[in-house]
Structures are given as structure tokens and as C-alpha cells.
Design a protein around this motif. Structure first.
Motif, PDB file in Angstrom:
ATOM      1  N   PHE A   1      63.061  16.761 -15.359  1.00  0.00           N
ATOM      2  CA  PHE A   1      62.968  15.300 -15.380  1.00  0.00           C
ATOM      3  C   PHE A   1      62.553  14.869 -13.970  1.00  0.00           C
TER       4      PHE A   1
ATOM      5  N   CYS B   1      69.077   7.833 -17.485  1.00  0.00           N
ATOM      6  CA  CYS B   1      68.593   7.709 -18.869  1.00  0.00           C
ATOM      7  C   CYS B   1      69.240   8.710 -19.810  1.00  0.00           C
TER       8      CYS B   1
ATOM      9  N   PRO C   1      56.838   5.415 -17.915  1.00  0.00           N
ATOM     10  CA  PRO C   1      56.159   5.012 -16.688  1.00  0.00           C
ATOM     11  C   PRO C   1      57.028   5.236 -15.447  1.00  0.00           C
ATOM     12  N   ILE C   2      58.298   5.549 -15.671  1.00  0.00           N
ATOM     13  CA  ILE C   2      59.273   5.683 -14.583  1.00  0.00           C
ATOM     14  C   ILE C   2      60.341   6.632 -15.112  1.00  0.00           C
ATOM     15  N   HIS C   3      60.947   7.398 -14.239  1.00  0.00           N
ATOM     16  CA  HIS C   3      62.055   8.241 -14.676  1.00  0.00           C
ATOM     17  C   HIS C   3      63.351   7.682 -14.101  1.00  0.00           C
TER      18      HIS C   3
HETATM   19  S1  SF4 Z   1      65.345   4.312 -19.392  1.00  0.00           S
HETATM   20 FE1  SF4 Z   1      64.710   6.378 -20.050  1.00  0.00          FE
HETATM   21  S2  SF4 Z   1      63.294   6.040 -21.750  1.00  0.00           S
HETATM   22 FE2  SF4 Z   1      63.445   4.100 -20.608  1.00  0.00          FE
HETATM   23  S3  SF4 Z   1      61.779   4.166 -19.094  1.00  0.00           S
HETATM   24 FE3  SF4 Z   1      63.619   4.946 -18.079  1.00  0.00          FE
HETATM   25  S4  SF4 Z   1      63.473   7.185 -18.345  1.00  0.00           S
HETATM   26 FE4  SF4 Z   1      62.081   6.259 -19.858  1.00  0.00          FE
END
Ligand code: SF4
Ligand code: PLP
Length: 342
Positions: free
Chosen positions: A56, A133, A127-129
Motif C-alpha cells: 500500500f 483505509c 487517487p491517494i492512499h
Molecule cells: S479512503 Fe481508502 S478507498 Fe478511499 S481514497 Fe483513501 S485509500 Fe482509497
């Protein structure tokens, strides 16, 4: 430089390809090396003990990173994306699938957990990690709607007349090209009981350029009610570019909500939460859920204890009109809805 101003007749007749290039090019320029972003923000990378992040990896768009404050090591936006070494410490009660998603998988790429709603894992890309999450450990390779899986997913929805709402999720569904989104909605369009399309996306907040004309034309022409649930955890995430993107979404007729996660060191103060709700609403997003952290491995340093969460909500209620108070919920495996936290 008035002589260089763009004249209306210089705007291409069909701006879609250029706009598409614009957001895709922006994605390519996203920050992928935490040390490089830290230096850019005026920090000494050695001051931040980071993990290698493996499966990730670090990822944040420039649009989002541009809203971070230079020189602030505790910046709430930076904190959401920095892979700290804390992620490597195992914590009791934290695991790979805290919300029981694997148990609610109906067919490949479809989660049917709640009555009336089916959630499609449209893509694994984001678009973002976000380090907290809950899908960070999800088996996307084995569970997205690639190729023939889409047909099976559509068949499943067609065979379940109770499914009136289809939720596009992921990953982030707005990472798909508009052409692919259109193919997905075309496949759904013959299903009479399908009445609402919901999109769960962090794209409006992290890559507002993606809310382009082609996407808006698609939404406006769906012939179904559309709900977009964006995701921002701090008022500073709602930049002017984000408010413009949300306004474009709303002009298509879509209803826009915001959901947030209660995160230690990001938004766990009453004034911060109240400002998030006020600023989001000013940008066009109605507060929806405030989620307790899903206890996914590697996220323990973001947890706010339940008793403190309740005290925060009590304070937030004193500060805001009722319609700006989010619903504090928690996701529990096997429950028929997201559980209100009292
Ligand atoms: S919360 Fe999770 S699913 Fe949503 S943009 Fe961030 S990494 Fe992706
Ligand atoms: C969160 C979620 C939904 C949507 O729930 P709402 O309470 O309607 O927002 C639907 N399906 C799954 C699998 C979910 O995790």
C-alpha cells in the motif's frame, strides 16, 4: 499580458479529450516518494520515521498536497498519508478485514451487505492512499469488476429486485475513464428496479480536475437519481478547486454528501470537527457519516477511544445546527446497517 488572454473562440469545440488528459496527467505527477514531499514541505525526512509501506505505497495528488502547511510536522492532511513506522506494530483487535467485507461478497466485485443496496468494487485504484483505509488489505486483484466479472455482477443485480441502489465504490470509481463508467451504467440501464446510482469517491477532494465536462455529461444523462458521497476529514481539504468541482457535480442534479473518519491527530477536536462540517457544507457537501475507525491492521495510531468520540460529539452538537451534525457510526461485521454510536 492581456494580449495572451484566451479568447472564447480558442476553446476547442470538444474539450473532453483535453480535460481527460489534464486529470490523467495530474495523476502521473502525484507524489509517490514521501521523502520528496517532506523536503518540498520544508522538512528533514530523517525526522519522520517511516515504514516501507509495501503493498500500500505512498501516494498523494499534488492538488491535495498543495493544501498542506509548509513546515508543520503535524499537518492533519500530511498525517493522513504518511506511512509511519507505527503501521508495523501489531495491535490487539486490529486485523485485515475488520468490517467483514469478505463475508458479504455476493459475486466477484459485488458486496451485498445491506438491504436495497449493492456495492460494486469498480476498481482497486485510488487517487491517494489514506493510511487508515479499511480496504488497504482488500484483495482487489481477485475482486474487481474487470472483464467478464461485470456481466456476472449485472446478472446478480438484475436477479435481486430489492436492489434499488447501486453504489460504485472501490478503490475509487472515479479513477475509471468516463467511457468505462458509461459502459457500466449502460449495462445497468435495462434493470427496472435500479433507481439510484451512488458514487463513493475521494476524487472530488483529491483530484478535482477529474470532475470534467465528460463526467458531468454522463451523470446528467443517466436518467436516474445520483448521490455522490465525497470523503474529507479536515476543513482544509475543501479548497476552492474542490468547491468548484462539487458545484459542477451539483449542477448535474446530483446530491452531494461528505463522510469523514474520526482520526486521532487529524480531526479529534470539537472545533476542528465543527469547522469540517461548516466548510464542507459551504462547499456544497452535506455532512453524512462520521465513522469510528475501522480496526484495520496498521491503523491503531489513528484510533480515538469510543468514550472520547462520544464526548466530542456532545460538544459538536452544541456548536452546530442539527442539519450539520454528522451521524457517528461504526461498521460491525454481520450487522444490518452501520451502527449508530451512543
Ligand atoms: S479512503 Fe481508502 S478507498 Fe478511499 S481514497 Fe483513501 S485509500 Fe482509497
Ligand atoms: C457502507 C456500505 C453501504 C452503504 O451504507 P449506507 O448506510 O446506506 O451509507 C452499502 N454496502 C456496503 C457493503 C457498505 O459497506
Amino acid at each position: 499580458m492581456a494580449g495572451n488572454a484566451i479568447q472564447p473562440d480558442m476553446i476547442p469545440v470538444d474539450p473532453a479529450p483535453e480535460c481527460a488528459l489534464r486529470w490523467q496527467a495530474q495523476l502521473q505527477r502525484a507524489w509517490r516518494d514521501p521523502a520528496a514531499l517532506l523536503v518540498h514541505l520544508g522538512h528533514e525526512p530523517a525526522d519522520f520515521p517511516l515504514t516501507d509501506a509495501g503493498q500500500f505505497p505512498f501516494l498523494v495528488t499534488r492538488a491535495f498536497a498543495d493544501r498542506m502547511t509548509r513546515g508543520d510536522p503535524d499537518d492533519p492532511l500530511l498525517r493522513q498519508v504518511l506511512p509511519r513506522v507505527d503501521e508495523d506494530s501489531p495491535a490487539p483487535g486490529f486485523g485485515p478485514d475488520p468490517v467483514g467485507d469478505s463475508a458479504s461478497r455476493a459475486v466477484r466485485g459485488v458486496l451485498h451487505k445491506y438491504r436495497g443496496r449493492a456495492l460494486l468494487i469498480a476498481t482497486g485504484a485510488c487517487p491517494i492512499h489514506c493510511r487508515y483505509c479499511f480496504r488497504r488489505e482488500f484483495d482487489y486483484a481477485g475482486d474487481t469488476l474487470a472483464g467478464p466479472a461485470l456481466e456476472a455482477a449485472i446478472d446478480y443485480i438484475a436477479a435481486h429486485p430489492d436492489i434499488e441502489e447501486v453504489i460504485l465504490s472501490g478503490g475509487d470509481p472515479l479513477m475509471l475513464s468516463t467511457g468505462r463508467l458509461r459502459r457500466l451504467s449502460d449495462a445497468l440501464s435495462g434493470i427496472r428496479h435500479f433507481r439510484r446510482l451512488r458514487i463513493h469517491s475521494r476524487v472530488p477532494v483529491t483530484l478535482p480536475a477529474r470532475i470534467d465536462d465528460a463526467l458531468c455529461d454522463w451523470l446528467a444523462g443517466l436518467g436516474r437519481q445520483v448521490v455522490v458521497v465525497v470523503h474529507a476529514n479536515h476543513a482544509r481539504e475543501f479548497g476552492a478547486d474542490v468547491a468548484d468541482g462539487i458545484a459542477r457535480l451539483r449542477r448535474t442534479g446530483a446530491t452531494v454528501f461528505n463522510q469523514a473518519v474520526l482520526l486521532a491527530g487529524v480531526n479529534d477536536a470539537p472545533a476542528t470537527l465543527a469547522e469540517l462540517m461548516e466548510t464542507g457544507f459551504a462547499a456544497g457537501a452535506i455532512p453524512y457519516y462520521l465513522h469510528l475507525l475501522d480496526r484495520v491492521s496498521g491503523s491503531a495510531h489513528f484510533e480515538v477511544p469510543r468514550t472520547r468520540a462520544l464526548a466530542l460529539m456532545d460538544d459538536v452538537r452544541r456548536r452546530l445546527p442539527g442539519y450539520l451534525v454528522p451521524r457517528l457510526v461504526e461498521e460491525r461485521a454481520g450487522e444490518p446497517y452501520k451502527m449508530p454510536v451512543f
